[in-house]
Design an enzyme around this catalytic site. Structure first.
Site, PDB file in Angstrom:
ATOM      1  N   SER A 163       0.830  -1.215   0.007  1.00  0.00           N
ATOM      2  CA  SER A 163      -0.312  -0.158  -0.155  1.00  0.00           C
ATOM      3  C   SER A 163       0.953   1.651  -0.001  1.00  0.00           C
ATOM      4  CB  SER A 163      -0.762  -0.344   0.999  1.00  0.00           C
ATOM      5  OG  SER A 163      -2.191  -0.824   1.347  1.00  0.00           O
TER       6      SER A 163
ATOM      7  N   ASN B  26      -6.326  -9.112  -7.245  1.00  0.00           N
ATOM      8  CA  ASN B  26      -6.196  -9.361  -6.107  1.00  0.00           C
ATOM      9  C   ASN B  26      -7.624 -10.931  -5.701  1.00  0.00           C
ATOM     10  OD1 ASN B  26      -6.829  -7.070  -6.168  1.00  0.00           O
ATOM     11  ND2 ASN B  26      -7.228  -7.193  -3.475  1.00  0.00           N
TER      12      ASN B  26
ATOM     13  N   GLN C 113       0.064  -8.836  -5.570  1.00  0.00           N
ATOM     14  CA  GLN C 113      -0.531 -10.636  -6.155  1.00  0.00           C
ATOM     15  C   GLN C 113       0.817 -11.316  -6.705  1.00  0.00           C
ATOM     16  OE1 GLN C 113      -2.555 -12.282  -4.687  1.00  0.00           O
ATOM     17  NE2 GLN C 113      -3.487 -10.394  -3.924  1.00  0.00           N
TER      18      GLN C 113
ATOM     19  N   SER D 186       4.907  -6.660  -2.569  1.00  0.00           N
ATOM     20  CA  SER D 186       4.982  -6.626  -0.517  1.00  0.00           C
ATOM     21  C   SER D 186       5.341  -8.669  -0.306  1.00  0.00           C
ATOM     22  CB  SER D 186       3.649  -6.463  -0.269  1.00  0.00           C
ATOM     23  OG  SER D 186       3.647  -6.034   1.251  1.00  0.00           O
TER      24      SER D 186
ATOM     25  N   THR E 123      14.598   4.763   9.977  1.00  0.00           N
ATOM     26  CA  THR E 123      15.541   3.832   9.771  1.00  0.00           C
ATOM     27  C   THR E 123      15.279   2.407   9.277  1.00  0.00           C
ATOM     28  OG1 THR E 123      16.020   3.820  12.107  1.00  0.00           O
ATOM     29  CG2 THR E 123      16.745   2.110  11.997  1.00  0.00           C
TER      30      THR E 123
ATOM     31  N   CYS F 112      -8.455  -6.522   2.393  1.00  0.00           N
ATOM     32  CA  CYS F 112      -8.583  -4.952   2.731  1.00  0.00           C
ATOM     33  C   CYS F 112     -10.293  -4.141   2.604  1.00  0.00           C
ATOM     34  CB  CYS F 112      -7.822  -3.779   1.885  1.00  0.00           C
ATOM     35  SG  CYS F 112      -6.116  -4.881   1.717  1.00  0.00           S
TER      36      CYS F 112
END
Length: 394
Positions: A73, A152, A180, A200, A238, A326
């Site tokens: 996202s 997806n 996906q 992702s 970081t 989602c």
């Protein structure tokens, strides 16, 4: 506790044991900040570089074109918002589709409120865009085309190489949400004319909370998170070293096993589709029959509600979904199913089953056997189904 049959791998996947093993030392042993100058930080820095190479290799990219983010996202947001900002002088027109993930659609809504114009392309009954319509939609002020690699929910794979070619011929950037697809089907950013790509880690047996943004060298995309100089000054914060190591290892494993997994998953997927179509009446397969993700099966069952179906499947230890994780709290039917032309009453009866390389034929048989009983039970309580049978018996 009864055995769990997990068929919701489009929502998230189990972290591979090799991935977890690779990550663990970076929590308690090599825990330094890789941006530090002392020698203790060198090993973490080296691990981040290795992961960048691993992630890049899967899609034929250069390591310096890979940026680590907090997830798919964030990468989608970065691609759209940063492109809009960087190329606003050229124009304020963006093209996407009606079946994108909400990370794209809601970002487009945000940009519309900022004065950008968005064209949402229609799709056909299989969920594929028309290349002719795309070409007609591109204008001199179009700055970006964003089309997902594979959907997806219904699994349809878009003609990405042709979309990228058309965008480039018209002088427009091309971004694809490959969340996906990355690690599941072959992708090459050069062959497919891709300028930016989102992925992702948790979708291909890596950890959650770590994503990828590919940005082709030379593309004028600015920083998304401001602060320190991490990720070559484009994404401050970081470095999540354990997550980066994890996504790198998961990418390498996914690349190594891809062909073997595709063959296994396609065979099981088609077996599952065949059993449902042959044994459960009034069931409709959603998405393209062959140009779809190897592990995706999506059906609509007439005269039942998808939510009831999921609850009863869960009681049998079967994890499935009605669409995107989602939007699982939404009572509205899937925007993807509506976009491919299904009426509300049919779209409400959707079921998505997504396999993994650990899924077995025995599990598929158990799921279909239970699904048949559940669909029959739910329909027996439906006055609409009763009326349908009476009317068709005449």
């Amino acid at each position: 506790m009864k055995k769990v049959i997990y068929l919701d791998n489009a929502a998230t996947t189990k972290v591979n044991e090799e991935v977890l093993k690779e990550m663990l030392p970076y929590f308690t042993e090599v825990y330094s900040n890789p941006s530090a100058v002392y020698s203790f930080a060198a090993e973490g820095k080296k691990a981040v570089m290795e992961a960048r190479n691993q992630v890049a290799s899967v899609i034929g990219a250069k390591p310096e074109e890979i940026y680590f983010t907090g997830g798919g996202s964030e990468s989608d947001n970065w691609a759209l918002k940063a492109a809009a900002e960087a190329y606003a002088e050229k124009g304020r027109h963006i093209i996407t589709t009606k079946i994108e993930h909400h990370a794209i659609l809601h970002t487009c809504e945000y940009l519309e409120n900022k004065g950008f114009e968005i064209t949402y392309l229609d799709v056909d009954s299989d969920g594929r865009i028309s290349l002719e319509e795309l070409e007609k939609a591109i204008r001199p002020d179009t700055i970006l085309v964003s089309v997902m690699t594979a959907n997806n929910e219904i699994g349809t794979v878009e003609p990405i190489a042709e979309i990228g070619r058309i965008a480039h011929e018209k002088g427009t950037l091309f971004h694809t949400d490959a969340v996906q697809a990355y690690g599941h089907i072959p992708i090459n950013v050069d062959d497919m004319n891709i300028d930016m790509l989102s992925a992702s880690g948790h979708k291909f047996n890596g950890p959650k909370g770590i994503g990828v943004m590919y940005i082709r060298k030379g593309i004028k995309i600015r920083s998304f998170i401001h602060g320190g100089a991490q990720e070559r000054g484009r994404r401050a914060g970081t470095s999540n070293v354990p997550g980066i190591v994890g996504i790198g290892k998961a990418a390498a494993l996914a690349d190594k096993t891809m062909n073997e997994r595709i063959k296994k998953e396609v065979k099981l997927r088609d077996y599952l589709i065949s059993r449902i179509e042959n044994e459960i009446p009034y069931a409709k397969l959603n998405g393209h029959r062959t140009d779809r993700l190897p592990n995706n099966v999506n059906f609509c069952f007439r005269f039942i509600e998808g939510e009831s179906l999921l609850i009863l499947l869960d009681q049998q230890g079967i994890c499935a979904s009605s669409g995107s994780a989602c939007t699982s709290g939404s009572l509205d039917p899937s925007h993807v199913l509506l976009a491919i032309g299904l009426p509300h009453e049919i779209a409400h009866g959707s079921l998505r089953l997504t396999l993994s390389d650990e899924t077995t034929k025995e599990e598929i048989d158990f799921v279909v056997d239970e699904l048949k009983k559940i669909v029959e039970r739910l329909r027996s309580m439906s006055p609409l189904y009763e009326d349908f049978l009476k009317n068709n018996a005449k």
